[in-house]
Design a protein around this motif. Sequence first.
Motif, mmCIF file in Angstrom:
data_model
loop_
_atom_site.group_PDB
_atom_site.id
_atom_site.type_symbol
_atom_site.label_atom_id
_atom_site.label_comp_id
_atom_site.label_asym_id
_atom_site.label_seq_id
_atom_site.Cartn_x
_atom_site.Cartn_y
_atom_site.Cartn_z
ATOM 1 N N UNK A 12 -1.079 -18.934 4.367
ATOM 2 C CA UNK A 12 -0.088 -19.109 3.303
ATOM 3 C C UNK A 12 -0.728 -19.369 1.937
ATOM 4 N N UNK A 13 -1.802 -18.671 1.620
ATOM 5 C CA UNK A 13 -2.427 -18.831 0.303
ATOM 6 C C UNK A 13 -1.632 -18.009 -0.711
ATOM 7 N N UNK A 14 -1.085 -18.671 -1.721
ATOM 8 C CA UNK A 14 -0.297 -17.952 -2.712
ATOM 9 C C UNK A 14 -0.111 -18.803 -3.968
ATOM 10 N N UNK A 15 0.244 -18.123 -5.056
ATOM 11 C CA UNK A 15 0.518 -18.788 -6.330
ATOM 12 C C UNK A 15 2.015 -19.012 -6.472
ATOM 13 N N UNK A 16 2.383 -20.202 -6.945
ATOM 14 C CA UNK A 16 3.787 -20.526 -7.193
ATOM 15 C C UNK A 16 3.907 -21.123 -8.589
ATOM 16 N N UNK A 17 5.146 -21.153 -9.111
ATOM 17 C CA UNK A 17 5.418 -21.715 -10.444
ATOM 18 C C UNK A 17 4.452 -21.121 -11.479
ATOM 19 N N UNK A 18 4.350 -19.798 -11.472
ATOM 20 C CA UNK A 18 3.448 -19.096 -12.373
ATOM 21 C C UNK A 18 4.065 -18.995 -13.757
ATOM 22 N N UNK A 19 3.344 -19.467 -14.775
ATOM 23 C CA UNK A 19 3.791 -19.351 -16.162
ATOM 24 C C UNK A 19 2.729 -18.613 -16.962
ATOM 25 N N UNK A 20 2.964 -18.481 -18.255
ATOM 26 C CA UNK A 20 2.014 -17.761 -19.105
ATOM 27 C C UNK A 20 0.657 -18.444 -19.161
ATOM 28 N N UNK A 21 0.609 -19.758 -18.948
ATOM 29 C CA UNK A 21 -0.663 -20.471 -19.086
ATOM 30 C C UNK A 21 -0.989 -21.405 -17.934
ATOM 31 N N UNK A 22 -0.272 -21.300 -16.824
ATOM 32 C CA UNK A 22 -0.564 -22.191 -15.705
ATOM 33 C C UNK A 22 -0.062 -21.595 -14.390
ATOM 34 N N UNK A 66 -4.548 -21.312 -18.708
ATOM 35 C CA UNK A 66 -4.753 -19.900 -18.456
ATOM 36 C C UNK A 66 -4.321 -19.084 -19.675
ATOM 37 N N UNK A 67 -4.726 -17.842 -19.717
ATOM 38 C CA UNK A 67 -4.392 -16.953 -20.829
ATOM 39 C C UNK A 67 -3.222 -16.059 -20.427
ATOM 40 N N UNK A 68 -2.212 -15.912 -21.286
ATOM 41 C CA UNK A 68 -1.084 -15.041 -20.941
ATOM 42 C C UNK A 68 -1.515 -13.595 -20.709
ATOM 43 N N UNK A 69 -0.763 -12.910 -19.860
ATOM 44 C CA UNK A 69 -0.969 -11.490 -19.558
ATOM 45 C C UNK A 69 -2.408 -11.201 -19.127
ATOM 46 N N UNK A 70 -2.924 -12.036 -18.231
ATOM 47 C CA UNK A 70 -4.307 -11.914 -17.777
ATOM 48 C C UNK A 70 -4.360 -12.004 -16.255
ATOM 49 N N UNK A 71 -5.186 -11.179 -15.646
ATOM 50 C CA UNK A 71 -5.387 -11.224 -14.204
ATOM 51 C C UNK A 71 -6.536 -12.180 -13.884
ATOM 52 N N UNK A 72 -6.275 -13.096 -12.970
ATOM 53 C CA UNK A 72 -7.277 -14.064 -12.520
ATOM 54 C C UNK A 72 -7.580 -13.850 -11.041
ATOM 55 N N UNK A 73 -8.846 -14.020 -10.708
ATOM 56 C CA UNK A 73 -9.281 -14.053 -9.321
ATOM 57 C C UNK A 73 -9.408 -15.519 -8.906
ATOM 58 N N UNK A 91 -8.366 -13.770 -3.951
ATOM 59 C CA UNK A 91 -6.964 -13.470 -4.250
ATOM 60 C C UNK A 91 -6.832 -13.269 -5.748
ATOM 61 N N UNK A 92 -5.747 -12.640 -6.155
ATOM 62 C CA UNK A 92 -5.512 -12.402 -7.582
ATOM 63 C C UNK A 92 -4.102 -12.822 -7.975
ATOM 64 N N UNK A 93 -3.967 -13.225 -9.219
ATOM 65 C CA UNK A 93 -2.666 -13.479 -9.830
ATOM 66 C C UNK A 93 -2.720 -12.955 -11.260
ATOM 67 N N UNK A 94 -1.572 -12.600 -11.806
ATOM 68 C CA UNK A 94 -1.484 -12.159 -13.199
ATOM 69 C C UNK A 94 -0.457 -13.006 -13.924
ATOM 70 N N UNK A 95 -0.883 -13.661 -14.986
ATOM 71 C CA UNK A 95 0.039 -14.487 -15.765
ATOM 72 C C UNK A 95 0.975 -13.602 -16.584
ATOM 73 N N UNK A 96 2.224 -13.999 -16.749
ATOM 74 C CA UNK A 96 3.154 -13.225 -17.579
ATOM 75 C C UNK A 96 2.859 -13.434 -19.059
ATOM 76 N N UNK A 97 3.501 -12.622 -19.879
ATOM 77 C CA UNK A 97 3.377 -12.783 -21.325
ATOM 78 C C UNK A 97 3.981 -14.118 -21.755
ATOM 79 N N UNK A 129 16.911 -14.611 -27.268
ATOM 80 C CA UNK A 129 16.802 -13.560 -26.246
ATOM 81 C C UNK A 129 16.422 -14.157 -24.904
ATOM 82 N N UNK A 130 16.673 -13.401 -23.846
ATOM 83 C CA UNK A 130 16.208 -13.830 -22.531
ATOM 84 C C UNK A 130 14.685 -13.919 -22.528
ATOM 85 N N UNK A 131 14.160 -14.734 -21.635
ATOM 86 C CA UNK A 131 12.713 -14.932 -21.501
ATOM 87 C C UNK A 131 12.086 -15.464 -22.794
ATOM 88 N N UNK A 132 12.773 -16.405 -23.416
ATOM 89 C CA UNK A 132 12.273 -17.041 -24.637
ATOM 90 C C UNK A 132 12.458 -18.549 -24.516
#
Length: 202
Positions: A12-22, A66-73, A91-97, A129-132
Amino acid sequence: MLPSPELTTFSQIHAVFLTADSAIIRWDTDAPSDSQIEYGTSASYGQTTSLLESPVRSHALFLAHLTPKTTYHYRVISRDLAGHRAVSHNFRLTTPAARPLISVKTYGAKGDGSTDDTAAIQTAVNSLPNNATLYFPRGTYLISASQGIEVTNRRGVSWKGDGFTTLLKRHAAAHPTARIATFTNDSDFHISDMAFDANGIT
């Protein structure tokens, strides 16, 4: 006394509560063990979280700055009570904008503890707007409408203040049952770093 079980597998390795910087990384182990993560923008990682020494089977660690819109290993590391160390696969995750940040003061809110800010904040909410993220700088914002600030059919919106120095408070002239805010059919809505005061109860 029975020996402690040995660590052999992750699950069950996974990322949760992913934001632009965390992000929060969660995983399970088949034996009580400590928690640590290596991570970075390549499979060479380069950054390591502080070691959480408490032996647990269900693990969670927070990745910050973390940096927004960036893929992390990332990979997780655990060591059981007997000292057996296990390292997961990559594993990889990508932060949203990053969400746009818009201040309520752009729409005329004062936050001075005497002005009725209901109309200005409602206009800001309706225009966002949405997502703001709607930002409330430090101050006391008075709300007088019976339903408070009405937020309806919004997705991915956040309200953010400056901690307990940001206060949304029921106006003294408002009805005793008036609300600070009413939320209807909203999804992925977050409120952080602010306080609410209705009739003197925060």
